[in-house]
Design a protein around this motif. Structure first.
Motif, PDB file in Angstrom:
ATOM      1  N   ARG B 470      -6.516   4.707 -23.166  1.00 25.50           N
ATOM      2  CA  ARG B 470      -7.592   3.978 -23.485  1.00 25.50           C
ATOM      3  C   ARG B 470      -7.399   2.379 -23.443  1.00 25.50           C
ATOM      4  NH1 ARG B 470     -12.992   3.618 -25.160  1.00 25.50           N
ATOM      5  NH2 ARG B 470     -12.954   2.068 -26.633  1.00 25.50           N
ATOM      6  N   TYR B 471      -6.047   2.170 -23.839  1.00 24.48           N
ATOM      7  CA  TYR B 471      -5.820   0.720 -23.769  1.00 24.48           C
ATOM      8  C   TYR B 471      -5.798   0.143 -22.506  1.00 24.48           C
ATOM      9  CZ  TYR B 471      -2.799  -3.328 -24.406  1.00 24.48           C
ATOM     10  OH  TYR B 471      -2.343  -4.401 -24.715  1.00 24.48           O
ATOM     11  N   LEU B 472      -5.624   0.950 -21.411  1.00 25.07           N
ATOM     12  CA  LEU B 472      -5.534   0.228 -20.034  1.00 25.07           C
ATOM     13  C   LEU B 472      -6.929   0.306 -19.367  1.00 25.07           C
ATOM     14  CD1 LEU B 472      -2.089   1.682 -18.754  1.00 25.07           C
ATOM     15  CD2 LEU B 472      -2.749  -0.765 -19.253  1.00 25.07           C
ATOM     16  N   THR B 473      -7.799   1.080 -19.846  1.00 26.86           N
ATOM     17  CA  THR B 473      -9.003   1.461 -18.825  1.00 26.86           C
ATOM     18  C   THR B 473     -10.307   0.869 -19.937  1.00 26.86           C
ATOM     19  OG1 THR B 473      -9.195   3.779 -19.990  1.00 26.86           O
ATOM     20  CG2 THR B 473      -8.089   3.438 -17.870  1.00 26.86           C
ATOM     21  N   ARG B 474     -10.085   0.488 -21.206  1.00 25.23           N
ATOM     22  CA  ARG B 474     -11.221   0.022 -21.962  1.00 25.23           C
ATOM     23  C   ARG B 474     -11.779  -1.414 -21.480  1.00 25.23           C
ATOM     24  NH1 ARG B 474      -8.288  -0.960 -27.785  1.00 25.23           N
ATOM     25  NH2 ARG B 474      -7.254  -2.928 -27.098  1.00 25.23           N
ATOM     26  N   LYS B 475     -12.855  -1.556 -22.003  1.00 26.12           N
ATOM     27  CA  LYS B 475     -13.550  -2.983 -21.823  1.00 26.12           C
ATOM     28  C   LYS B 475     -12.628  -3.982 -22.494  1.00 26.12           C
ATOM     29  CE  LYS B 475     -18.153  -4.308 -21.562  1.00 26.12           C
ATOM     30  NZ  LYS B 475     -19.582  -4.354 -21.814  1.00 26.12           N
ATOM     31  N   ILE B 476     -12.876  -5.201 -21.996  1.00 30.77           N
ATOM     32  CA  ILE B 476     -12.096  -6.330 -22.219  1.00 30.77           C
ATOM     33  C   ILE B 476     -12.920  -7.469 -22.328  1.00 30.77           C
ATOM     34  CG2 ILE B 476     -10.615  -6.669 -20.505  1.00 30.77           C
ATOM     35  CD1 ILE B 476      -8.203  -7.140 -22.529  1.00 30.77           C
ATOM     36  N   GLY B 477     -12.788  -8.529 -23.384  1.00 29.74           N
ATOM     37  CA  GLY B 477     -13.316  -9.635 -22.959  1.00 29.74           C
ATOM     38  C   GLY B 477     -12.382 -10.736 -23.384  1.00 29.74           C
ATOM     39  N   PHE B 478     -12.352 -11.900 -22.567  1.00 26.13           N
ATOM     40  CA  PHE B 478     -11.501 -12.891 -22.498  1.00 26.13           C
ATOM     41  C   PHE B 478     -11.808 -13.936 -23.179  1.00 26.13           C
ATOM     42  CE2 PHE B 478      -7.904 -10.739 -20.741  1.00 26.13           C
ATOM     43  CZ  PHE B 478      -8.438 -10.037 -19.620  1.00 26.13           C
ATOM     44  N   GLU B 479     -11.078 -14.990 -23.691  1.00 20.77           N
ATOM     45  CA  GLU B 479     -11.655 -16.476 -24.279  1.00 20.77           C
ATOM     46  C   GLU B 479     -12.926 -16.502 -24.924  1.00 20.77           C
ATOM     47  OE1 GLU B 479     -11.490 -19.714 -21.398  1.00 20.77           O
ATOM     48  OE2 GLU B 479     -10.536 -18.539 -20.013  1.00 20.77           O
ATOM     49  N   ALA B 480     -12.781 -15.212 -25.862  1.00 22.23           N
ATOM     50  CA  ALA B 480     -13.904 -15.215 -26.876  1.00 22.23           C
ATOM     51  C   ALA B 480     -14.016 -16.033 -28.023  1.00 22.23           C
ATOM     52  CB  ALA B 480     -14.070 -13.513 -27.056  1.00 22.23           C
ATOM     53  N   VAL B 481     -15.179 -16.502 -28.469  1.00 18.50           N
ATOM     54  CA  VAL B 481     -15.627 -16.879 -29.815  1.00 18.50           C
ATOM     55  C   VAL B 481     -16.522 -16.317 -30.372  1.00 18.50           C
ATOM     56  CG1 VAL B 481     -14.467 -19.223 -29.322  1.00 18.50           C
ATOM     57  CG2 VAL B 481     -16.650 -18.853 -28.953  1.00 18.50           C
ATOM     58  N   MET B 482     -16.500 -15.993 -31.703  1.00 17.70           N
ATOM     59  CA  MET B 482     -17.701 -15.448 -32.378  1.00 17.70           C
ATOM     60  C   MET B 482     -18.127 -16.471 -33.606  1.00 17.70           C
ATOM     61  SD  MET B 482     -18.212 -11.666 -33.711  1.00 17.70           S
ATOM     62  CE  MET B 482     -16.987 -11.496 -35.107  1.00 17.70           C
ATOM     63  N   ARG B 483     -19.518 -16.409 -33.607  1.00 16.32           N
ATOM     64  CA  ARG B 483     -20.095 -17.179 -34.742  1.00 16.32           C
ATOM     65  C   ARG B 483     -20.856 -16.393 -35.553  1.00 16.32           C
ATOM     66  NH1 ARG B 483     -20.226 -22.638 -33.200  1.00 16.32           N
ATOM     67  NH2 ARG B 483     -19.400 -23.757 -35.094  1.00 16.32           N
ATOM     68  N   ILE B 484     -20.980 -16.182 -36.890  1.00 14.41           N
ATOM     69  CA  ILE B 484     -21.642 -15.583 -37.600  1.00 14.41           C
ATOM     70  C   ILE B 484     -22.710 -16.516 -38.464  1.00 14.41           C
ATOM     71  CG2 ILE B 484     -22.103 -13.589 -39.174  1.00 14.41           C
ATOM     72  CD1 ILE B 484     -19.314 -12.832 -38.739  1.00 14.41           C
TER      73      ILE B 484
END
Lengths: 134, 821
Positions: B470-484
């Protein structure tokens, strides 16, 4: 104006308090603590006991604050991972404002102190010169 | 704009042409039809029973207009189900037969239909109090639990040259804004009136002009934008995956390298964008030169661990497509390369520093595999655990990090957009409290396999394999920031989860993955008097694994209420328990575990006392709770007996710290079975009420209470505790079950044989369905009546009394005594 050591202390304190006001807002913590410690040492040497006692509580608070900072290998007071928590942030801001008020008041106190101490010096000089004439 | 009036734009590169919607599901295209089925898992849909029935609004207002009579919605005729008074001391069967679903907010049906799914965004109180004093009176925590990057089956993706945002607060346009006329819209978070840009007036889906409120951005609460170049600090970097492997004697003995190399060979995704690299370490650090022209990988050893440096400037990270054979050679030879090693020291700190140096130009993901306490060089740790203190009833020491080397390194990594995931395969004490910091602040994750051994624990090997896949095949996002962002008047003051808080509401996430959950606590700064609904928006800006910059936006809308009864009616008991667990973890690390436990008990006492004092109309004796909070004392007791917080039972320090990490990291849906496991009876499974998922029939047995009273000798029971499952066979179990499902006389203790019988099919369908619902792989243990694992099973029976903890009934009496004092 007569220059006694006490007057000199007050003048130096006046100048450095201006720096402390700056540091209290922009949070340069270690210079602020060191300068304040230097004041207390100077007042102790000049035997200005009232001023020293007024500054002692703040000195004790600084010592306590530094001792109870979060575990960090480099000197400094704020942990970057927790500082943005609103409760810690609010505490640090309030602390900054209180210290600002204290330093402003002591600025004017030192200003007043220069005048008082210098006028004591003049009176003392004046009384000794009086006794010299007659 | 000429593009607007030219009619339908030609499809072309995204971001260039106006109105190119690559994947808009058909359900979103006709908005005036019957309510479209919400994109939830079919199982959720079948089990959804909203606790409050929202009355139908006839001649419903438009989607983007707020109902003026929302205030009169709250709870008129009779007492709705959520407020039914329950005497906890008298009613024993509190658990509903089906899995509990999130409560539905009390909004109009139009608004609720387009509201964000509770699987993504959940609030502890689905009716927000109007003032802070009202919230204080209710004594319930106010917070949000998010799962923003969840794998969604239907996600509308929008490519538009302009992304419409409010000018002052920078909120993205969402379904809950109001359009004053065709040209102006009012932000629902800061109430500023903005202009609708010209391009937005054209709706490419219905090819009509002048209806901005029909555009997909205003019709979907969860939406993804393709971000133009203003949203990038630097051009998208290649996706770099670096693996840092422990090859000391301990590691070779555990034998994880074989499994790892095989998994990597099977699952790694070879395309032109990915780069990989490998570092191995024991008392020195080894790098692998994988340059294209070499005949075999070249190993470079750096033994100066006090001042680590990179031996070659390039070729340590290579593109998988170009150097595939070399990488495969390396992976095939790695396990045998260190077969005879006698090194017992581990220089993890130096290896991490080297890995950081390697990854800092581009950012990426670092996966660290560690099998023992790092004891050499910088970042060396001491063994702090005292085995005699494991069963201490007073205080647990050493929950906070011993050194801040790993925390500082994590912050440096976060600054360079590097995330560190830690796989800990150690059976000895490893000071996870210090090591875990490397993942916590760099948005990574900790995986823990305490009894891993390639021969002696095949169940853990299987877990490791499946988790790695799962770790190697799941989706991933890089350089992310989140604002709420929240409506004016609300503010967020504490964040929980694995990330670094860069400014008061900006979370820096070097990597974002679909299995991470976040929680925030909020407070009400100004009274929400002039508004009937409040909104919360979470915007996640990330670079996808193909190098595309995207923004995922979720918006949740909740009503504002003025009375304490309504607040209690909208309480979400699972979200409250999850948030309290996060708060308790923080409190145990900063103050002490005893403090955290007391705080949790006080939360139950205070909220039930407040209900009794202010919301209850008829005073009766007994412990009274509203129906929506009837499980609250049960969940608090479950938390007190959970591995993270329990006292008096022998718990290894690393296990405890790992449980705390999981409570903060896992999204609520996966954390709830860890807190309150589900118990099912297996030997009488029927197809009655079964679900149909992907043409398989999944039986839905009733969830039982966690008490040994419910276990019986002539049955077989399944306990689903999140990360582990126990299948307990009673001594006099039905022989049909034994032969048809387990294949008696001999069966392996971790895998169910595939026998072609109806009972076996049903059992395997149920277990498979439960396993599919979560991203990590729970190991299954079959326990006969006299087995060592029976003790672990019984530890989960939280309603029973143990020598160090109260039973459920005693706990209720304790609460009642405190409330009526």
């Amino acid at each position: 104006m007569a220059f006694t050591f006490a007057a000199f202390c007050y003048m130096l304190a006046l100048l450095l308090t201006a720096a402390l006001i700056f540091f209290a807002i922009w949070h340069l913590v270690l210079p602020e603590y060191l300068i304040h410690f230097f004041f207390c040492v100077m007042f102790f040497c000049a035997a200005e006991w009232l001023t020293l006692f007024l500054n002692l509580p703040l000195l004790a608070y600084h010592v306590w604050r530094y001792m109870s900072r979060p575990v960090m290998s480099c000197p400094g007071l704020y942990d970057p991972t927790t500082i943005m928590n609103a409760d810690i942030l609010a505490y640090c801001q309030k602390e900054g404002w209180c210290k600002l008020a204290f330093y402003l008041l002591s600025f004017f106190y030192y200003l007043y102190g220069i005048c008082i101490v210098s006028s004591h010096g003049i009176k003392f000089r004046g009384s000794s010169s009086d006794s010299g004439v007659s | 704009m000429s593009a607007c009036t030219a009619g339908l734009a030609q499809p072309g590169p995204p971001g260039r042409h106006l109105g190119h919607y690559p994947s808009l599901p058909p359900g979103y295209q006709n908005t005036s039809g019957p309510p479209a089925p919400s994109p939830m898992h079919p199982a959720m849909q079948a089990a959804t029973q909203p606790y409050t029935q929202a009355p139908q609004m006839s001649g419903g207002p438009g989607m983007a207009q707020l109902s003026p009579s929302l205030a009169s919605m709250s709870l008129q005729s009779g007492t709705p189900e959520a407020l039914r008074v329950v005497n906890l001391l008298q009613e024993r069967n509190l658990l509903p037969p089906t899995p509990i679903s999130a409560p539905t907010p009390c909004l109009t049906q139009d608004l609720q239909r387009i509201n964000c799914s509770p699987e993504v965004y959940r609030c502890t109180l689905t009716s927000i109090p109007q003032t802070q004093s009202l919230l204080n009176k209710a004594k319930l925590p106010l917070g949000l639990l998010l799962h923003p990057f969840k794998d969604l089956s239907q996600l509308p993706v929008v490519t538009s040259s302009t992304i419409v945002r409010c000018r002052s607060c920078r909120t993205y346009i969402n379904p809950f804004v109001s359009f004053l006329d065709q040209r102006r819209w009012k932000c629902n978070l800061c109430y500023r009136v903005n202009d609708v840009p010209e391009e937005f007036m054209y709706n490419p889906v219905s090819r009509s002009y002048g209806e901005p409120h029909k555009r997909p951005e205003v019709q979907n609460a969860t939406i993804e934008f393709i971000a133009p170049s203003e949203y990038m600090l630097r051009p998208p970097q290649p996706a770099v995956y670096l693996f840092v492997l422990d090859v000391s004697h301990n590691a070779v003995e555990k034998g994880y390298l074989n499994v790892f190399c095989q998994s990597l060979l099977d699952n790694i995704n070879a395309n032109t964008w990915n780069q990989v690299g490998f570092i191995t370490f024991d008392s020195t650090v080894h790098f692998y030169n994988l340059q294209e022209g070499l005949s075999q990988p070249q190993m470079l050893i750096v033994s100066d661990i006090e001042d680590i440096f990179l031996p070659t400037p390039d070729s340590l990270l290579v593109n998988l497509n170009e150097c595939k054979e070399l990488v495969q050679d390396l992976l095939k030879s790695l396990p045998s390369l260190f077969q005879k090693t006698m090194e017992t020291q581990s220089a993890l700190g130096a290896a991490l520093q080297a890995a950081f140096k390697l990854l800092s130009p581009t950012g990426g993901r670092m996966s660290v595999f560690q099998t023992q306490l790092p004891n050499l060089g910088v970042g060396a740790l001491q063994s702090r655990e005292d085995p005699n203190q494991r069963a201490s009833a007073k205080e647990i020491q050493h929950l906070s990090p011993a050194t801040d080397f790993y925390k500082k390194l994590a912050l440096d990594c976060s600054g360079q957009q590097v995330a560190v995931d830690l796989f800990l395969l150690s059976s000895q004490y490893c000071d996870l409290a210090s090591l875990g910091c490397i993942s916590r602040y760099s948005a990574g994750n900790v995986y823990y396999y305490p009894s891993y051994h390639h021969q002696h624990s095949p169940a853990q090997v299987e877990c490791f394999q499946k988790d790695l896949k799962r770790y190697l095949t799941r989706k991933i996002g890089f350089e992310a920031v989140m604002r709420i962002r929240c409506t004016k008047g609300l503010s967020i003051h504490t964040f929980h989860g694995n990330f670094f808080v860069r400014s008061t509401d900006l979370l820096s996430l070097p990597n974002v993955n679909p299995d991470a959950g976040f929680a925030v606590q909020m407070s009400i700064d100004e009274n929400l008097v002039d508004t009937q609904v409040v909104s919360f928006q979470a915007a996640l800006l990330y670079t996808s694994s193909k190098g595309e910059r995207r923004i995922r936006v979720h918006t949740l809308c909740l009503p504002v209420v003025n009375s304490l009864t309504d607040i209690f009616a909208g309480a979400d008991v699972q979200a409250i328990s999850g948030l309290l667990a996060c708060m308790a973890v923080d409190r145990s690390v900063t103050a002490s575990l005893g403090d955290a436990r007391d705080a949790m008990i006080n939360a139950a006492i205070d909220s039930l006392a407040s209900y009794r004092q202010f919301a209850l109309t008829i005073q009766q004796p007994g412990l009274l709770a509203p129906a929506c909070l009837r499980l609250f004392p049960l969940y608090i007791l479950a938390l007190l007996k959970q591995k993270a917080f329990r006292l008096g039972t022998s718990t290894r320090l690393d296990d405890r710290v790992f449980a705390m990490c999981q409570l903060k990291y896992q999204p609520l849906a996966y954390a709830m079975p860890m807190i309150h496991p589900s118990l099912y009876r297996l030997d009488d499974l029927t197809d009655e009420g079964a679900l149909n998922v992907n043409e398989r029939t999944i039986p839905q047995p009733r969830v039982l209470q966690l008490s040994v009273e419910k276990l019986s000798r002539d049955g077989a029971f399944l306990m689903d505790a999140g990360t582990v499952m126990y299948l307990w066979i009673g001594r006099n179990c039905n022989p049909i079950f034994l032969t048809q499902v387990l294949g008696v006389p001999s069966y392996a203790d971790y895998v169910l044989p595939e026998i072609d019988s109806a009972e076996s099919q049903r059992t395997r369908a149920l277990i498979g369905w439960l396993r599919d619902q979560r991203p990590f792989y729970p190991s299954l243990h079959v326990i006969k009546d006299e087995s060592q694992l029976k003790a672990s099973l019984l530890q989960h029976m939280i309603e029973d009394r143990t020598d160090s903890a109260l039973s459920y009934y005693e706990f209720l009496l304790h609460l009642q005594q405190k409330i009526t004092k």
